[in-house]
Motif scaffolding. Structure first.
Motif, PDB file in Angstrom:
ATOM      1  N   ALA A 282       0.841  -1.083  -0.011  1.00  0.00           N
ATOM      2  CA  ALA A 282      -0.157   0.146  -0.110  1.00  0.00           C
ATOM      3  C   ALA A 282       0.783   1.354   0.040  1.00  0.00           C
ATOM      4  CB  ALA A 282      -0.847   0.058   1.348  1.00  0.00           C
ATOM      5  N   LEU A 283       1.828   1.149   0.781  1.00  0.00           N
ATOM      6  CA  LEU A 283       2.811   2.554   0.967  1.00  0.00           C
ATOM      7  C   LEU A 283       3.672   2.585  -0.472  1.00  0.00           C
ATOM      8  CD1 LEU A 283       4.191   1.622   4.283  1.00  0.00           C
ATOM      9  CD2 LEU A 283       2.645   3.358   3.536  1.00  0.00           C
ATOM     10  N   PHE A 284       4.070   1.544  -1.121  1.00  0.00           N
ATOM     11  CA  PHE A 284       4.649   1.736  -2.359  1.00  0.00           C
ATOM     12  C   PHE A 284       3.779   2.160  -3.416  1.00  0.00           C
ATOM     13  CE2 PHE A 284       5.354  -0.842  -6.322  1.00  0.00           C
ATOM     14  CZ  PHE A 284       6.695  -0.496  -6.640  1.00  0.00           C
ATOM     15  N   VAL A 285       2.719   1.692  -3.459  1.00  0.00           N
ATOM     16  CA  VAL A 285       1.498   2.131  -4.571  1.00  0.00           C
ATOM     17  C   VAL A 285       1.292   3.542  -4.343  1.00  0.00           C
ATOM     18  CG1 VAL A 285      -0.711   1.785  -5.501  1.00  0.00           C
ATOM     19  CG2 VAL A 285       0.733  -0.215  -5.093  1.00  0.00           C
ATOM     20  N   THR A 286       0.914   3.985  -3.304  1.00  0.00           N
ATOM     21  CA  THR A 286       0.248   5.216  -2.913  1.00  0.00           C
ATOM     22  C   THR A 286       1.379   6.177  -2.618  1.00  0.00           C
ATOM     23  OG1 THR A 286       0.273   4.926  -0.486  1.00  0.00           O
ATOM     24  CG2 THR A 286      -1.501   4.448  -1.761  1.00  0.00           C
ATOM     25  N   LEU A 289       4.431   5.281  -5.968  1.00  0.00           N
ATOM     26  CA  LEU A 289       3.860   5.306  -7.513  1.00  0.00           C
ATOM     27  C   LEU A 289       2.532   6.355  -7.678  1.00  0.00           C
ATOM     28  CD1 LEU A 289       3.860   1.600  -8.557  1.00  0.00           C
ATOM     29  CD2 LEU A 289       5.512   3.284  -8.967  1.00  0.00           C
ATOM     30  N   ALA A 290       2.149   6.883  -6.501  1.00  0.00           N
ATOM     31  CA  ALA A 290       0.903   7.620  -6.527  1.00  0.00           C
ATOM     32  C   ALA A 290      -0.191   7.333  -7.391  1.00  0.00           C
ATOM     33  CB  ALA A 290       1.506   9.117  -7.153  1.00  0.00           C
ATOM     34  N   VAL A 296      -4.965  -0.072  -4.470  1.00  0.00           N
ATOM     35  CA  VAL A 296      -4.124  -1.277  -3.605  1.00  0.00           C
ATOM     36  C   VAL A 296      -5.200  -2.120  -3.391  1.00  0.00           C
ATOM     37  CG1 VAL A 296      -3.136  -1.403  -1.375  1.00  0.00           C
ATOM     38  CG2 VAL A 296      -2.803   0.655  -2.637  1.00  0.00           C
ATOM     39  N   GLY A 297      -6.629  -2.006  -3.165  1.00  0.00           N
ATOM     40  CA  GLY A 297      -7.590  -2.864  -3.003  1.00  0.00           C
ATOM     41  C   GLY A 297      -7.871  -3.684  -4.166  1.00  0.00           C
TER      42      GLY A 297
END
Length: 440
Positions: A282-286, A289-290, A296-297
């Motif tokens: 979740a942290l990587f995606v948000t 990568l924004a 994420v879900g």
């Protein structure tokens, strides 16, 4: 085994390890589908599903419960989960040893589910941090061992019915995966509408249902005969199987050879990497990568959906392909997955990567426990608890390592550490398989 009659009449029990009645053709797809339609198997699926949904509800909401209802700080929450994990690992091993000494494993399954229900009732009313920690270790800690004992019972049932253990374990694992698709949304819906008390009471009710089904809905399953020192199938390829005594050892690590120890170490490494992925995704995606929280879900839901048929496919073909070779291939595939993940920057690439992700996790979540049971045929409870303890050890280490690596290097770099861990697991497993071939 008790003299209680089997509630599924008309299906003669088979000798463990023997082919099912009807000859070789009975091992085909038709026989498997017929087996899955048995009343005993349907009830076992009910036990697995009810316990799985209850466990998923409690696990995914615990941190929010501690923060909002108890007022715990982030450090207190981290220590809470670490303390519970250590307690659960110890309890798992103790219960595993005891389970191989009881006459009827169904009673132990019922007791574990009953303690999970007691944990749900306790959490619905308690709001003191330390009392919750004690209740968590004593109730949920013992209750969580029900999954290891379900593995042991299902292996006995599969052997009694003359069915492939890997296929049946994979099938039940897919039920557990499905429960994790259902449990979290149900938990957070109840929390949003009625609060934590209603959510924990619902989880307690599901655990009570699992307890009742375990005690009165499941048939007795014959215990394996003591091993004669010879290997069972492909699982003995790495080393001669140790002879088992009629009285199981109180030491859960007794009789483990180097190949089994290497398998357990590899499982810990693989599950540590998997937990790091779950925490960091979740942290990587948000952040890096924004791409937004909703995506994420989507990724987690897609992985869970793909994992279910993958578990069934792996279970159906593991005997033909070779269980140890499958685990080696899965660890290598995991390494490739984690090497590609930091390079992915778009939605399409991340979605496609969920295919190898589902495949390698499907193998690691189902096949190693069957290998351990093959290695310790008269100590199925211990074998299943060793796998469960390795799973929880990986979960504990994953949380610790992710926080440290992310703090010092950033979220993207966490996946390179995952690749290193799974690569080391591949080396451990390949060395044991290669050594066994050279010895043979």
């Amino acid at each position: 085994m008790t003299a209680e009659p089997d509630p599924t009449p008309g299906i003669p029990p088979a000798t463990p390890g023997a082919p099912p009645p009807g000859g070789p053709s009975a091992t085909g797809r038709g026989a498997r589908l017929s087996f899955l339609r048995e009343g005993a198997v349907v009830r076992l699926v009910g036990v697995t599903g009810a316990a799985g949904v209850a466990g998923a509800m409690v696990s995914t909401s615990a941190s929010l419960f501690l923060a909002d209802e108890v007022g715990a700080t982030p450090l207190m929450i981290g220590l809470f989960f670490a303390g519970r994990a250590v307690g659960e690992i110890a309890v798992d091993l103790v219960v595993g040893v005891l389970s191989d000494r009881v006459r009827d494993r169904r009673r132990l399954l019922a007791l574990c589910a009953l303690l999970s229900a007691a944990g749900g009732f306790s959490y619905s009313g308690l709001r003191d941090y330390y009392l919750l920690l004690v209740a968590g270790v004593c109730c949920f800690g013992v209750g969580s061992t029900s999954f290891a004992q379900l593995f042991a019972y299902s292996r006995q049932l599969a052997d009694t019915r003359g069915q492939g253990a890997a296929f049946f374990t994979g099938f039940l694992r897919s039920v557990t995966s499905l429960s994790w698709v259902v449990g979290p949304p149900l938990a957070f819906t109840l929390i949003a509408r009625q609060g934590f008390t209603a959510m924990y009471l619902t989880a307690a009710a599901l655990s009570l249902a699992a307890s009742a089904l375990s005690r009165w809905g499941l048939p007795p399953a014959s215990r394996p005969e003591p091993a004669d020192g010879t290997a069972r199938g492909e699982a003995a390829a790495s080393a001669p199987a140790p002879a088992a005594s009629t009285v199981p050892s109180r030491n859960p690590f007794a009789g483990l050879d180097r190949g089994t120890a290497a398998l357990l170490a590899a499982v810990v490494l693989l599950l540590t990497a998997n937990m790091m992925y779950q925490i960091n995704l979740a942290l990587f995606v948000t952040r890096d990568l924004a791409l937004g929280q909703g995506f994420v879900g989507v990724l987690l839901g897609l992985a869970a959906a793909l994992e279910i048929p993958a578990l069934v496919w792996v279970g159906a073909r593991s005997e033909r392909l070779g269980k140890r070779r499958l685990v080696v291939a899965a660890s290598a595939l995991a390494t490739v997955f984690f090497c590609l993940l930091p390079l992915a920057s778009g939605r399409a690439a991340l979605l496609l990567l969920q295919i190898p992700n589902a495949l390698w996790t499907a193998v690691v979540l189902s096949v190693p426990v069957v290998i351990l049971q093959d290695r310790l045929p008269s100590r199925l409870g211990v074998a299943s608890s060793l796998y469960s303890s390795a799973f929880k050890t990986g979960t504990l280490l994953g949380g610790l390592v992710t926080g440290t690596v992310a703090t010092w290097t950033g979220y993207t770099q966490v996946f390179w550490v995952c690749a290193a861990l799974t690569g080391l697991a591949s080396v451990l497993l390949a060395a044991r398989v290669g050594g066994a071939r050279a010895a043979g």
